[in-house]
Design a protein around this motif. Sequence first.
Motif, PDB file in Angstrom:
ATOM      1  N   LYS A 187       0.831  -1.209   0.000  1.00 24.76           N
ATOM      2  CA  LYS A 187       0.000   0.000   0.000  1.00 24.76           C
ATOM      3  C   LYS A 187       0.864   1.259   0.000  1.00 24.76           C
ATOM      4  O   LYS A 187       0.529   2.249  -0.648  1.00 24.76           O
ATOM      5  CB  LYS A 187      -0.935  -0.002   1.212  1.00 24.76           C
ATOM      6  N   LEU A 239       0.729   4.142  -2.757  1.00 18.62           N
ATOM      7  CA  LEU A 239       0.522   5.550  -2.393  1.00 18.62           C
ATOM      8  C   LEU A 239       1.619   6.443  -2.986  1.00 18.62           C
ATOM      9  O   LEU A 239       1.349   7.572  -3.401  1.00 18.62           O
ATOM     10  CB  LEU A 239       0.492   5.696  -0.871  1.00 18.62           C
ATOM     11  N   GLU A 268      -8.727   7.223  -7.851  1.00 14.39           N
ATOM     12  CA  GLU A 268      -9.689   6.978  -6.767  1.00 14.39           C
ATOM     13  C   GLU A 268     -10.235   5.566  -6.833  1.00 14.39           C
ATOM     14  O   GLU A 268     -10.369   4.875  -5.817  1.00 14.39           O
ATOM     15  CB  GLU A 268     -10.821   7.999  -6.857  1.00 14.39           C
ATOM     16  N   MET A 321      -7.556   3.093  -5.642  1.00 16.31           N
ATOM     17  CA  MET A 321      -7.320   3.163  -4.199  1.00 16.31           C
ATOM     18  C   MET A 321      -8.432   2.471  -3.427  1.00 16.31           C
ATOM     19  O   MET A 321      -8.203   1.745  -2.476  1.00 16.31           O
ATOM     20  CB  MET A 321      -7.203   4.621  -3.743  1.00 16.31           C
ATOM     21  N   ILE A 330      -7.061   0.602   0.301  1.00 15.49           N
ATOM     22  CA  ILE A 330      -6.002   1.115   1.165  1.00 15.49           C
ATOM     23  C   ILE A 330      -6.488   1.399   2.578  1.00 15.49           C
ATOM     24  O   ILE A 330      -5.762   1.209   3.549  1.00 15.49           O
ATOM     25  CB  ILE A 330      -5.372   2.371   0.526  1.00 15.49           C
ATOM     26  N   SER A 331      -7.721   1.840   2.707  1.00 15.99           N
ATOM     27  CA  SER A 331      -8.231   2.174   4.039  1.00 15.99           C
ATOM     28  C   SER A 331      -8.728   0.954   4.814  1.00 15.99           C
ATOM     29  O   SER A 331      -9.091   1.066   5.981  1.00 15.99           O
ATOM     30  CB  SER A 331      -9.366   3.196   3.923  1.00 15.99           C
ATOM     31  N   ILE A 358       0.266   5.462   6.562  1.00 18.25           N
ATOM     32  CA  ILE A 358      -0.687   5.054   5.530  1.00 18.25           C
ATOM     33  C   ILE A 358      -1.966   5.885   5.590  1.00 18.25           C
ATOM     34  O   ILE A 358      -2.428   6.416   4.571  1.00 18.25           O
ATOM     35  CB  ILE A 358      -1.030   3.554   5.672  1.00 18.25           C
ATOM     36  N   LYS A 359      -2.545   6.043   6.770  1.00 22.32           N
ATOM     37  CA  LYS A 359      -3.800   6.789   6.902  1.00 22.32           C
ATOM     38  C   LYS A 359      -3.612   8.262   6.527  1.00 22.32           C
ATOM     39  O   LYS A 359      -4.448   8.834   5.810  1.00 22.32           O
ATOM     40  CB  LYS A 359      -4.336   6.687   8.336  1.00 22.32           C
ATOM     41  N   ARG A 379      -1.288   9.679   4.609  1.00 23.82           N
ATOM     42  CA  ARG A 379      -1.017   9.844   3.172  1.00 23.82           C
ATOM     43  C   ARG A 379      -2.269   9.600   2.341  1.00 23.82           C
ATOM     44  O   ARG A 379      -2.524  10.302   1.353  1.00 23.82           O
ATOM     45  CB  ARG A 379       0.110   8.899   2.745  1.00 23.82           C
ATOM     46  N   HIS A 380      -3.045   8.621   2.753  1.00 24.52           N
ATOM     47  CA  HIS A 380      -4.297   8.341   2.048  1.00 24.52           C
ATOM     48  C   HIS A 380      -5.251   9.525   2.165  1.00 24.52           C
ATOM     49  O   HIS A 380      -5.874   9.942   1.179  1.00 24.52           O
ATOM     50  CB  HIS A 380      -4.937   7.080   2.635  1.00 24.52           C
ATOM     51  N   GLU A 394      -6.718  12.001  -0.836  1.00 26.96           N
ATOM     52  CA  GLU A 394      -8.148  12.243  -1.029  1.00 26.96           C
ATOM     53  C   GLU A 394      -8.465  13.732  -1.046  1.00 26.96           C
ATOM     54  O   GLU A 394      -9.292  14.190  -1.840  1.00 26.96           O
ATOM     55  CB  GLU A 394      -8.940  11.536   0.080  1.00 26.96           C
TER      56      GLU A 394
END
Length: 267
Positions: A126, A130, A175, A178, A184-185, A210-211, A213-214, A218
């Motif tokens: 992931k 990203l 989108e 992802m 990813i989430s 990860i959270k 950057r995600h 968005e």
Amino acid sequence: MTNASPLRKTAFKARALLIGERIDLKGWRTVDNLASNPITVEVKGGGAATLHRYGVVVFFDVSPSEEVAFLANLQPLVANPYATPETEDLEIRIEPGDRESVVSGVAYLENAAAPRLQVIADILSKSALLSLYEKKISAEFDRIEPLAAKLDSSGRIPGQSRELLKNIGSMLLVEQRMVGRAEISEKPETLWDNPALEGLFARLEDEFEIKERHAAIERKLNLLSHTTHTVLELLNSKHSLRVEWYIVILIVAEILLQLYTMFFHSS
């Protein structure tokens, strides 16, 4: 699911490579798989690898030459391979009895069983994905900036509706990949069968941000989408106004023609 692992070293490296848009895992041979979701296999020559359908392979303690050989065998299953793969690395130390942790880019594990490798592979894959999306979105910002500058300086925008539509399409693809392919989430399925690994997953997730950057991607996607849609609406309004003027000109021309005809016949 099995806890088997071909790894015997107490110190080795995990390396994720984003090699293409997608890997057709249906075409992968299932013989001798160590685990599934994601597929985890033993690599000839030593080490292990996990395969992810969104185009990532994660190697554990695999030599560079064996990586090349493995990827060459995998190549027929890769859709739209990338010329330069995105990579993500992590040093791993096996220390039985100690609390599992991630410190300064090094993961300390109880053992190298397949479920732990899958958790690490999930985060590394992931993170590599990203990295690719961060570069793509940065490039989209670079393409939008001149358009915004032109609008700010002159109040006009060039008629590049096709380019804007391509930008919107690129953002929709990012989108979709992802959310749809990589999820990813979402947490990996491995945690459903191994809830004791939740702590390791959370620490790795924090280490690679990860959270955060995600969420940043968005936000940028939303901003880009709003900008391109706004500009596209302005272009459509401009075209509509032009069409209205053409209609007015035609009506005026027809009236003048009628007046000319009436005057010509009356005289």
